[in-house]
Design a protein around this motif. Sequence first.
Motif, mmCIF file in Angstrom:
data_model
loop_
_atom_site.group_PDB
_atom_site.id
_atom_site.type_symbol
_atom_site.label_atom_id
_atom_site.label_comp_id
_atom_site.label_asym_id
_atom_site.label_seq_id
_atom_site.Cartn_x
_atom_site.Cartn_y
_atom_site.Cartn_z
ATOM 1 N N ASP A 177 7.065 5.985 -7.063
ATOM 2 C CA ASP A 177 7.306 4.630 -7.570
ATOM 3 C C ASP A 177 6.045 3.952 -8.109
ATOM 4 O O ASP A 177 6.106 2.836 -8.638
ATOM 5 C CB ASP A 177 7.910 3.744 -6.465
ATOM 6 N N TRP A 178 4.912 4.628 -7.959
ATOM 7 C CA TRP A 178 3.645 4.003 -8.316
ATOM 8 C C TRP A 178 3.539 3.609 -9.796
ATOM 9 O O TRP A 178 3.110 2.486 -10.108
ATOM 10 C CB TRP A 178 2.462 4.858 -7.843
ATOM 11 N N PRO A 179 3.953 4.480 -10.745
ATOM 12 C CA PRO A 179 3.812 4.077 -12.156
ATOM 13 C C PRO A 179 4.442 2.715 -12.467
ATOM 14 O O PRO A 179 3.836 1.884 -13.139
ATOM 15 C CB PRO A 179 4.501 5.207 -12.909
ATOM 16 N N GLN A 180 5.624 2.452 -11.949
ATOM 17 C CA GLN A 180 6.246 1.152 -12.241
ATOM 18 C C GLN A 180 5.678 0.026 -11.376
ATOM 19 O O GLN A 180 5.665 -1.141 -11.771
ATOM 20 C CB GLN A 180 7.773 1.221 -12.092
ATOM 21 N N GLU A 181 5.182 0.389 -10.204
ATOM 22 C CA GLU A 181 4.581 -0.603 -9.299
ATOM 23 C C GLU A 181 3.216 -1.076 -9.801
ATOM 24 O O GLU A 181 2.796 -2.206 -9.538
ATOM 25 C CB GLU A 181 4.404 0.005 -7.900
ATOM 26 N N LYS A 182 2.518 -0.168 -10.498
ATOM 27 C CA LYS A 182 1.130 -0.418 -10.893
ATOM 28 C C LYS A 182 0.955 -1.721 -11.685
ATOM 29 O O LYS A 182 -0.041 -2.422 -11.528
ATOM 30 C CB LYS A 182 0.630 0.776 -11.718
ATOM 31 N N THR A 183 1.942 -2.038 -12.519
ATOM 32 C CA THR A 183 1.843 -3.241 -13.353
ATOM 33 C C THR A 183 1.835 -4.531 -12.527
ATOM 34 O O THR A 183 1.354 -5.567 -12.968
ATOM 35 C CB THR A 183 3.018 -3.326 -14.350
ATOM 36 N N LYS A 184 2.395 -4.456 -11.302
ATOM 37 C CA LYS A 184 2.443 -5.645 -10.441
ATOM 38 C C LYS A 184 1.159 -5.845 -9.636
ATOM 39 O O LYS A 184 0.907 -6.914 -9.089
ATOM 40 C CB LYS A 184 3.614 -5.534 -9.449
ATOM 41 N N TYR B 248 0.852 -1.183 0.000
ATOM 42 C CA TYR B 248 0.000 0.000 0.000
ATOM 43 C C TYR B 248 0.893 1.240 0.000
ATOM 44 O O TYR B 248 2.084 1.154 0.249
ATOM 45 C CB TYR B 248 -0.954 0.009 1.222
ATOM 46 N N PHE B 249 0.277 2.387 -0.279
ATOM 47 C CA PHE B 249 1.023 3.631 -0.214
ATOM 48 C C PHE B 249 1.512 3.871 1.215
ATOM 49 O O PHE B 249 1.014 3.263 2.169
ATOM 50 C CB PHE B 249 0.141 4.807 -0.652
ATOM 51 N N ASN B 250 2.433 4.806 1.369
ATOM 52 C CA ASN B 250 2.924 5.174 2.690
ATOM 53 C C ASN B 250 1.933 6.140 3.355
ATOM 54 O O ASN B 250 2.208 7.328 3.541
ATOM 55 C CB ASN B 250 4.317 5.798 2.590
ATOM 56 N N GLY B 251 0.753 5.601 3.656
ATOM 57 C CA GLY B 251 -0.308 6.387 4.278
ATOM 58 C C GLY B 251 -1.328 5.433 4.851
ATOM 59 O O GLY B 251 -1.183 4.216 4.715
ATOM 60 N N LYS B 252 -2.357 5.988 5.481
ATOM 61 C CA LYS B 252 -3.382 5.136 6.069
ATOM 62 C C LYS B 252 -4.434 4.763 5.011
ATOM 63 O O LYS B 252 -4.528 3.613 4.609
ATOM 64 C CB LYS B 252 -4.008 5.850 7.278
ATOM 65 N N GLY B 253 -5.207 5.725 4.565
ATOM 66 C CA GLY B 253 -6.168 5.540 3.477
ATOM 67 C C GLY B 253 -6.937 4.236 3.520
ATOM 68 O O GLY B 253 -7.560 3.894 4.523
ATOM 69 N N ARG B 254 -6.900 3.514 2.411
ATOM 70 C CA ARG B 254 -7.648 2.257 2.306
ATOM 71 C C ARG B 254 -6.838 1.028 2.710
ATOM 72 O O ARG B 254 -7.311 -0.101 2.598
ATOM 73 C CB ARG B 254 -8.135 2.068 0.866
ATOM 74 N N GLY B 255 -5.601 1.253 3.143
ATOM 75 C CA GLY B 255 -4.759 0.120 3.544
ATOM 76 C C GLY B 255 -4.755 -0.092 5.051
ATOM 77 O O GLY B 255 -4.488 -1.187 5.540
ATOM 78 N N ARG C 127 4.734 -3.377 3.309
ATOM 79 C CA ARG C 127 5.498 -2.729 2.223
ATOM 80 C C ARG C 127 4.809 -1.434 1.806
ATOM 81 O O ARG C 127 3.691 -1.446 1.307
ATOM 82 C CB ARG C 127 5.599 -3.703 1.049
ATOM 83 N N ARG C 128 5.473 -0.319 2.036
ATOM 84 C CA ARG C 128 4.892 1.012 1.786
ATOM 85 C C ARG C 128 5.488 1.616 0.525
ATOM 86 O O ARG C 128 6.693 1.812 0.431
ATOM 87 C CB ARG C 128 5.118 1.908 2.998
#
Lengths: 202, 202
Positions: free
Chosen positions: A39-46, A7-14, A33-34
């Motif tokens: 890094d999201w564009p390259q992470e998104k595919t996973k 998840y992102f380095n935040g609380k939100g939906r995670g 894993r935050r």
Amino acid sequence: MSCQLNYFNGKGRGEIIRMVFAAAGKSKEFEDRRIEFKDWPQEKTKAPLGQLPYIKLNDKEQTTVGQSIPIARYFAREYKLYGSTNKEGLLIDEIVETAFELLNKGAEAKFEKDETKMKTFTEKTAPEKLKLLEQEVTLRGQDGFAVGKSLTLADLQIYVTIDVAGLDKMLSEYPKLKANVAKTAENKGVKEYLKTRPETSF
Amino acid sequence: MSCQLNYFNGKGRGEIIRMVFAAAGKSKEFEDRRIEFKDWPQEKTKAPLGQLPYIKLNDKEQTTVGQSIPIARYFAREYKLYGSTNKEGLLIDEIVETAFELLNKGAEAKFEKDETKMKTFTEKTAPEKLKLLEQEVTLRGQDGFAVGKSLTLADLQIYVTIDVAGLDKMLSEYPKLKANVAKTAENKGVKEYLKTRPETSF
């Protein structure tokens, strides 16, 4: 390998997933894993659904699965935080769904930085939904808990919603919810987690 | 008294619950109470969350509970349409959540009669989500089913979403989903229900 939450380095939906681990005393048994926004564009595919959070299970296939509440519910069942009957599961889900809708509305208004939306959220959506949650908790719970007589996913989702949507100042008008949030914060694993979790901007 | 479903006289967010009863061969064991729009203002006060659908359970307290998917999931567990392991429950929930989001987006665009929203839905949201669902069904299911080797809540929610959001014409590009929808329609109880359900405008 332990089970891995992405998840992102935040609380939100995670955060609800982290809170399930915390309440179960399992915070140290999963990898939190935050992911930074850059890094999201390259992470998104996973990400299995192209979005966060997702979980990588500790099974033979290392199955990855998306969707916040389904993941939280899976671990809640695993760790006995989902009531003891099918009916309790239903009552828990009803509250979780309602509280998660409120979190999403709040997060949306905050994220878009739209003053009109924020005003609608604070003056209309939040009071309406909090009133409904207050009613539900009054009907379903005992001893300060949201459903039944022990901590479940419903308590955790209410806590996370109030926290993430910044609604704690409104709680004085909702005494059952206020007592419920205090009760959740007393849980040993939750207490420990709240003291040590990273400070984040959302 | 049998268990009573309260929803508008339409498919919308209530149909998934009716489909669970149908697939379980229980359509005749629940009261399908259909509320007309003109009666909604007076009905609203009886709805536990001020919204439809809600269910009145066949228990001592005649408990009323709101929220579409929680209700559908409760009966899916009751009637063994929720997989056989906790992990299967998770995989089912992931698909249900994703398909229900798609239904909501479609219903919103239709209901608002906003051409721009409808265009975004048809050209962007629907193809994106259908692609994800196609991937999920490919990964998780066997023999035409969405998850595992038998009919579950996941198949039923995919069917309802395609039906309610009017996406059947797009299915030729998603062969697994197309086969899955056909498979669901073959289920004895579903088949019977689809033949006899009332024609409605939504």
